[in-house]
Motif scaffolding. Sequence first.
Motif, PDB file in Angstrom:
ATOM      1  N   TRP A 180       0.814  -1.222   0.000  1.00 38.66           N
ATOM      2  CA  TRP A 180       0.000   0.000   0.000  1.00 38.66           C
ATOM      3  C   TRP A 180       0.845   1.269   0.000  1.00 38.66           C
ATOM      4  CZ3 TRP A 180      -2.169  -4.459   1.788  1.00 38.66           C
ATOM      5  CH2 TRP A 180      -3.491  -4.711   1.446  1.00 38.66           C
ATOM      6  N   VAL A 186      -3.980   3.124   5.807  1.00 38.36           N
ATOM      7  CA  VAL A 186      -4.672   1.858   5.570  1.00 38.36           C
ATOM      8  C   VAL A 186      -5.043   1.228   6.898  1.00 38.36           C
ATOM      9  CG1 VAL A 186      -4.558  -0.390   4.432  1.00 38.36           C
ATOM     10  CG2 VAL A 186      -3.252   1.522   3.521  1.00 38.36           C
ATOM     11  N   ASN A 190      -8.148  -3.917   6.130  1.00 35.33           N
ATOM     12  CA  ASN A 190      -7.970  -4.049   4.680  1.00 35.33           C
ATOM     13  C   ASN A 190      -7.023  -5.197   4.352  1.00 35.33           C
ATOM     14  OD1 ASN A 190      -9.653  -1.928   4.241  1.00 35.33           O
ATOM     15  ND2 ASN A 190      -8.101  -0.509   3.483  1.00 35.33           N
ATOM     16  N   ASN A 193      -8.742  -8.508   4.919  1.00 33.78           N
ATOM     17  CA  ASN A 193      -9.663  -8.821   3.817  1.00 33.78           C
ATOM     18  C   ASN A 193      -8.918  -9.401   2.635  1.00 33.78           C
ATOM     19  OD1 ASN A 193     -11.908  -7.952   5.234  1.00 33.78           O
ATOM     20  ND2 ASN A 193     -11.838  -5.875   4.392  1.00 33.78           N
ATOM     21  N   TYR A 194      -7.791  -8.792   2.279  1.00 35.22           N
ATOM     22  CA  TYR A 194      -7.052  -9.259   1.103  1.00 35.22           C
ATOM     23  C   TYR A 194      -6.360 -10.596   1.359  1.00 35.22           C
ATOM     24  CZ  TYR A 194      -7.979  -5.367  -1.968  1.00 35.22           C
ATOM     25  OH  TYR A 194      -8.606  -4.470  -2.806  1.00 35.22           O
TER      26      TYR A 194
END
Length: 226
Positions: A180, A186, A190, A193-194
């Motif tokens: 990122w 961030v 997140n 989730n990824y």
Amino acid sequence: MHILLIEDDKRLSDTLRYQLEQEHFLTDTCQDGADGLDLLLSHSYDLVILDRMLPSMDGLTILKTIRQKNIQTPVILLTALGELQDKITGLDGGADDYIVKPFAFQELMARIRCIIRRPPSMLGHRELVLGDLCYDTQQNILSCQGRSCTLSKREGQLMELFLHNPRQTLPRGMILDQVWGADAEVEDGNLDNYIHFIRRRLKAVESPIHLKTVRGVGYRLEEGHV
């Protein structure tokens, strides 16, 4: 990013390793030229920081040897030889950059960031492989024994990072910085989730490779089902 530092000055080597790891780069070190070449021929690295004057084998010989074997890993030469002809010889020998000692760590970091910004095709990476798992970095296609699926850009960046560093525990902070960006705002959710998405992709191609959660640290890509 996985860096190999080949530098025979142990004090400088230890200092640079500490500084690089503070920037969330995984760093291996070596003080001998011949040993450094062995590491380059047997392991996959994203960047090599290479002293020119080394015991057993000099840095320029190492550089020419890996280029002859079509190993296109970016190399930054780190040396006390600062004459114009020295720089020309190093760059013509296959180096991507050349830093003269003494130097500021901030300059080294700026040059590393310059290399990181290069497109994957310029870094010599197209297909990354671990066991039967293969990821095409240009097509964003993950495949395993005839089964395949397409990854999103962010999924692909994560998969590429893990495949560059197989069997190594990557801290959450390093993953966030590398994928990122260090300045990005961030939320930890997140990343979670990824990671979930990546696990679904691995399951979709029925890969024996899995992402292991290392509690309190981060994640590790390794062979074998959970």
